[in-house]
Scaffold this active site. Structure first.
Site, mmCIF file in Angstrom:
data_model
loop_
_atom_site.group_PDB
_atom_site.id
_atom_site.type_symbol
_atom_site.label_atom_id
_atom_site.label_comp_id
_atom_site.label_asym_id
_atom_site.label_seq_id
_atom_site.Cartn_x
_atom_site.Cartn_y
_atom_site.Cartn_z
ATOM 1 N N CYS A 80 0.765 -1.247 0.000
ATOM 2 C CA CYS A 80 0.000 0.000 0.000
ATOM 3 C C CYS A 80 0.791 1.291 0.000
ATOM 4 O O CYS A 80 0.475 2.206 -0.776
ATOM 5 C CB CYS A 80 -1.022 -0.007 1.131
ATOM 6 S SG CYS A 80 -0.427 -0.618 2.694
ATOM 7 N N HIS A 139 -1.557 6.721 4.816
ATOM 8 C CA HIS A 139 -0.396 5.826 4.755
ATOM 9 C C HIS A 139 0.769 6.354 3.905
ATOM 10 O O HIS A 139 1.474 5.589 3.242
ATOM 11 C CB HIS A 139 -0.802 4.433 4.276
ATOM 12 C CG HIS A 139 -0.001 3.349 4.951
ATOM 13 N ND1 HIS A 139 -0.256 2.004 4.793
ATOM 14 C CD2 HIS A 139 1.066 3.426 5.798
ATOM 15 C CE1 HIS A 139 0.608 1.306 5.503
ATOM 16 N NE2 HIS A 139 1.418 2.148 6.121
#
Length: 473
Positions: A80, A139
């Site tokens: 990710c 993130h």
């Protein structure tokens, strides 16, 4: 390979073609609103439009009927943090030094983040006069210079990293925070409510900004990285596939709410809506997500790791009920959105993505990519050109301390005809192996490789003395 019209009633096809003829220059006439929905770890075969028989996704079915399905759409990484860096910058994660951070992905209280000197897609949309907002999992760094409101978003609500990054033995991490802009409003957040509550916040924000162009980024937190994904009471225990299925069916509800909001506001034909995933479903035992019919799992450079489902809808501009099987990637959002915004790009930094508006509208039918490079962290492991994918003969790099190296033999697959990567035909096509090997060398020079750095790489950001994000009582 080409972009083609799916098997749909003839009258729908005719209507779509006529609509394109009537309004071919809509993008140039008035910049569209853009809503970009990015799921977390959702697999290629996890929704009905891409073959799922386990999960009910009626809203995505309808979105597909109203839009265009991209069947050879890629994330720039199997995990990710790098994939999100690629989306935000239009670059391979290697180019912006986000391929290796705290290992494969960023962890809480890291000194590393996406460099604030990078000109992000959100910063461009801001400069072009758009209101910008993000709702979900970020993130790309949890320290102040790396947060969404420092990277081009006027407003942010969500969690700064993955849903599984919670306090545990051996990890002194803070309770998982729910943030609003730069403040923690809840910790630990109730993860069962993330999809529901962030969707409601996004729809409310759209209503508040309906009279101005907007860019809404919705990086959904689910299905996420825990062994048992989360869902609200309306969906928990209701699917045929346990917690994984529950979370996906709630994600389908989420996109349905966005579509409903746009319809109520009369913004459907003024809005480009894109739905996709950051990488493939990870391997679980027993299995949960599905990347079928692709080979391999998330976190890898197999097709199941990086080829992800993608649906785009923009009624009147993107022809309904159609499909594109040309190679496109998440890096293409950046130059495409820049073109749609009508504003010049305030950056001359090298980008790797391409403007794919022609593929979206059906006016073009050829991928802009000479080659696509599959990296595992800093290691080039495979390259694709056209229908062909070559796995390079290497010793693979471990993803983590618990992983191991292995010998990867040279393998060639026609991933258009053999998406499961089951029939190695390297011995039958030495000329193709030679051509793709040369392309790999070109990519290695441009982006580097393990032990072979490139001078075309820009540094990631560093924040000295990082502090945990805590709820202030």
């Amino acid at each position: 390979m080409n972009c083609r019209t799916s098997t749909i009633p003839l009258i729908v096809t005719i209507f779509s073609v006529l609509a394109m003829a009537v309004a071919p220059s809509r993008a140039a006439d008035s910049p569209p609103n853009i809503v970009l929905i990015l799921c977390d770890n959702l697999g290629y075969g996890d929704i009905e439009p891409f073959g799922s028989e386990k999960h009910r996704t009626p809203h995505l079915n309808q979105l597909t009927k109203n839009g265009r399905k991209f069947t050879h759409f890629y994330s720039a990484s199997g995990v990710c943090t790098p994939s999100r860096a690629a989306l935000m910058t239009g670059c391979y994660p290697q180019r912006v030094d986000m391929a290796i951070t705290d290992g494969a992905v960023l962890r809480p209280v890291s000194p590393i983040g996406l460099n604030p000197q990078e000109w992000t897609i959100a910063e461009h949309m801001q400069q072009a006069g758009y209101s910008t907002a993000a709702f979900g999992k970020w993130h790309l760094g949890d320290q102040p210079p790396f947060l969404p409101t420092s990277q081009g978003f006027d407003h942010y609500e969500g969690i700064p990293y993955s849903d599984d990054m919670t306090p545990r033995e051996g990890q002194i991490w803070p309770p998982l925070p729910l943030m609003k802009n730069t403040e923690v409003v809840s910790a630990p957040v109730d993860r069962n409510l993330l999809t529901r509550d962030l969707n409601r916040a996004a729809c409310d924000w759209i209503r508040e900004h309906k009279d101005e162009p907007f860019f809404v980024y919705m990086p959904e937190c689910m299905p996420g990285s825990t062994r048992a994904p989360f869902a609200s009471d309306d969906f928990r225990g209701k699917s045929k596939n346990g917690p994984w299925g529950d979370s996906i069916e709630e994600l389908d509800w989420s996109v349905g709410q966005v579509v409903k909001t746009l319809e109520e506001l009369g913004l459907t034909e003024k809005t480009l809506l894109i739905w996709t995933s950051d990488n493939g479903a990870p391997r679980r035992n027993p299995e949960q997500g599905s990347n079928g019919p692709l080979g391999g799992w998330g976190y890898t450079t197999h097709e199941g790791g990086q080829r992800v489902p993608c649906i785009m809808s923009w009624p009147g501009t993107i022809p309904a009920g159609t499909e594109c099987d040309e190679l496109t990637t998440m890096m293409d959002f950046y130059p495409t959105f820049v073109g749609l915004s009508g504003a010049p790009l305030k950056s001359d930094a090298r980008r790797d993505g391409h403007d794919i508006l022609g593929l979206m509208t059906g006016k073009e039918n050829e991928s802009p990519y000479e080659a696509f490079y599959y990296y595992q962290m800093d290691q080039l492991q495979a390259v694709r050109a056209g229908e062909w994918k070559l796995f390079l003969p290497i010793e693979t790099r471990p993803r983590s301390a618990n992983d191991r190296t292995r010998q990867q033999p040279e393998q060639l697959y026609n991933v258009a005809k053999d998406p499961g990567e089951t029939n190695d035909v390297a011995d039958q096509h030495p000329e193709i192996v030679k051509r793709l090997t040369a392309l790999a060398a070109k990519g290695r020079k441009m982006l580097g490789d393990r032990g072979e750095p490139s001078d075309q790489v820009r540094p990631h950001g560093i924040f000295e003395n990082p502090q945990p994000i805590l709820l202030q009582r």
